[in-house]
Write an enzyme that holds these catalytic residues in place. Structure first.
Site, PDB file in Angstrom:
ATOM      1  N   THR A   8       0.846  -1.198   0.000  1.00  0.00           N
ATOM      2  CA  THR A   8       0.000   0.000   0.000  1.00  0.00           C
ATOM      3  C   THR A   8       0.876   1.239   0.000  1.00  0.00           C
ATOM      4  O   THR A   8       2.012   1.198   0.464  1.00  0.00           O
ATOM      5  CB  THR A   8      -0.941   0.048   1.227  1.00  0.00           C
ATOM      6  N   LYS A  13      -2.751   3.560   6.646  1.00  0.00           N
ATOM      7  CA  LYS A  13      -2.911   2.102   6.757  1.00  0.00           C
ATOM      8  C   LYS A  13      -1.627   1.484   7.291  1.00  0.00           C
ATOM      9  O   LYS A  13      -1.666   0.556   8.091  1.00  0.00           O
ATOM     10  CB  LYS A  13      -3.191   1.489   5.376  1.00  0.00           C
ATOM     11  N   ASP A  69      -7.862  -4.775   0.643  1.00  0.00           N
ATOM     12  CA  ASP A  69      -8.779  -3.923  -0.097  1.00  0.00           C
ATOM     13  C   ASP A  69      -9.924  -3.631   0.853  1.00  0.00           C
ATOM     14  O   ASP A  69     -10.394  -4.532   1.558  1.00  0.00           O
ATOM     15  CB  ASP A  69      -9.285  -4.610  -1.363  1.00  0.00           C
ATOM     16  N   PHE A 152      -8.392   8.940   8.324  1.00  0.00           N
ATOM     17  CA  PHE A 152      -8.291   9.245   6.902  1.00  0.00           C
ATOM     18  C   PHE A 152      -9.609   8.892   6.214  1.00  0.00           C
ATOM     19  O   PHE A 152     -10.524   8.358   6.845  1.00  0.00           O
ATOM     20  CB  PHE A 152      -7.121   8.480   6.266  1.00  0.00           C
TER      21      PHE A 152
HETATM   22  P1  IMP Z   1      -8.190   0.734  -0.796  1.00  0.00           P
HETATM   23  O1  IMP Z   1      -8.452  -0.324   0.238  1.00  0.00           O
HETATM   24  O2  IMP Z   1      -6.800   1.274  -0.725  1.00  0.00           O
HETATM   25  O3  IMP Z   1      -8.660   0.347  -2.156  1.00  0.00           O
HETATM   26  O4  IMP Z   1      -9.015   2.010  -0.408  1.00  0.00           O
HETATM   27  C1  IMP Z   1     -10.343   1.963  -0.080  1.00  0.00           C
HETATM   28  C2  IMP Z   1     -10.866   3.306   0.336  1.00  0.00           C
HETATM   29  O5  IMP Z   1     -11.881   3.007   1.314  1.00  0.00           O
HETATM   30  C3  IMP Z   1      -9.887   4.208   1.047  1.00  0.00           C
HETATM   31  O6  IMP Z   1      -9.226   5.058   0.200  1.00  0.00           O
HETATM   32  C4  IMP Z   1     -10.831   4.987   1.942  1.00  0.00           C
HETATM   33  O7  IMP Z   1     -11.486   5.937   1.217  1.00  0.00           O
HETATM   34  C5  IMP Z   1     -11.865   3.950   2.314  1.00  0.00           C
HETATM   35  N1  IMP Z   1     -11.464   3.342   3.588  1.00  0.00           N
HETATM   36  C6  IMP Z   1     -11.014   2.088   3.798  1.00  0.00           C
HETATM   37  N2  IMP Z   1     -10.729   1.907   5.106  1.00  0.00           N
HETATM   38  C7  IMP Z   1     -10.999   3.077   5.708  1.00  0.00           C
HETATM   39  C8  IMP Z   1     -10.883   3.515   7.063  1.00  0.00           C
HETATM   40  O8  IMP Z   1     -10.449   2.817   7.985  1.00  0.00           O
HETATM   41  N3  IMP Z   1     -11.251   4.785   7.277  1.00  0.00           N
HETATM   42  C9  IMP Z   1     -11.717   5.614   6.317  1.00  0.00           C
HETATM   43  N4  IMP Z   1     -11.838   5.267   5.060  1.00  0.00           N
HETATM   44  C10 IMP Z   1     -11.474   3.997   4.749  1.00  0.00           C
END
Ligand code: IMP
Length: 199
Positions: A8, A13, A69, A152
């Site tokens: 990532t 994260k 994800d 975030f």
């Molecule tokens: P990915 O898992 O990097 O594809 O991102 C998924 C998107 O979901 C992130 O960019 C956030 O917008 C949202 N997201 C996932 N987990 C969280 C969290 O713990 N807090 C806030 N937004 C989240």
């Protein structure tokens, strides 16, 4: 201690994962091992995306690779933004603006039907083979207003009734007690333990 690579570029994260994995494994980022974040998500579920991502990067390094994800599902919006959470409305829109647009869409939705959940799938792969997977979720509701400065993404509008706070108002320790990511990675670590111990 074993080293794993967390696929990532999201520094929030990474911080959450360092706390979750502390004492168990050392976390390296893609950047730290000289890899570019060039994977494109094409799966139709969180799990599929996390597996594909872990396999993809594990073929480019000799370390085990963990990928996740995650996203937000809002019941009143038929599960949106779901797997498209990172690109909802427009990939270039700031999260502040995205949160505002969601609050606007939800302006007339009553408290009793504002339920939502964060979901996360986490997978680990080594040399192109899946070693383990885990999934987690946390249920709450979409707040009427954004609140808090921490976290975030959609954290400012995700209200968690048991703590009477949005995710943005929580400390990282509080969020890590109950988060979708914590649950997914705990399930993943349990599956990975025999493999890690055999290394
Ligand atoms: P990915 O898992 O990097 O594809 O991102 C998924 C998107 O979901 C992130 O960019 C956030 O917008 C949202 N997201 C996932 N987990 C969280 C969290 O713990 N807090 C806030 N937004 C989240």
């Amino acid at each position: 201690m074993n080293t794993i690579v967390f696929a990532t570029g999201n520094k929030h994260k990474i911080r959450e994962l360092e706390v979750i994995f502390s004492g168990l494994v050392r976390i390296n980022t893609l950047m730290e091992i000289g890899l570019e974040a060039d994977f494109e998500e094409t799966g139709t579920t969180f799990l599929e995306n996390s597996i594909q991502k872990a396999i993809y990067y594990s073929k480019k390094t000799s370390f085990p690779v963990v990928a996740d994800d995650s996203g937000l599902e809002i019941d009143a919006l038929n599960g949106d933004p779901g797997i498209y959470s990172a690109r909802y409305f427009s990939p270039r829109m700031s999260y502040g603006e995205r949160c505002r647009q969601i609050l606007e869409k939800m302006a007339k939705v009553e408290r009793s039907v504002r339920s939502a959940r964060f979901r996360c799938a986490a997978s680990c792969a080594f040399n192109g083979e899946v070693i383990g997977t885990g999934e987690g979720r946390v249920t709450g509701m979409i707040a009427f207003d954004a609140a808090g400065r921490g976290g975030f993404g959609y954290d400012p509008i995700f209200y968690y009734p048991p703590f009477k706070k949005t995710f943005s108002e929580m400390t990282m320790e509080e969020k890590n007690q109950i988060s979708h990511r914590k649950a997914a990675f705990e399930a993943l670590v349990e599956q990975m333990l025999p493999w890690l111990q055999a290394q």
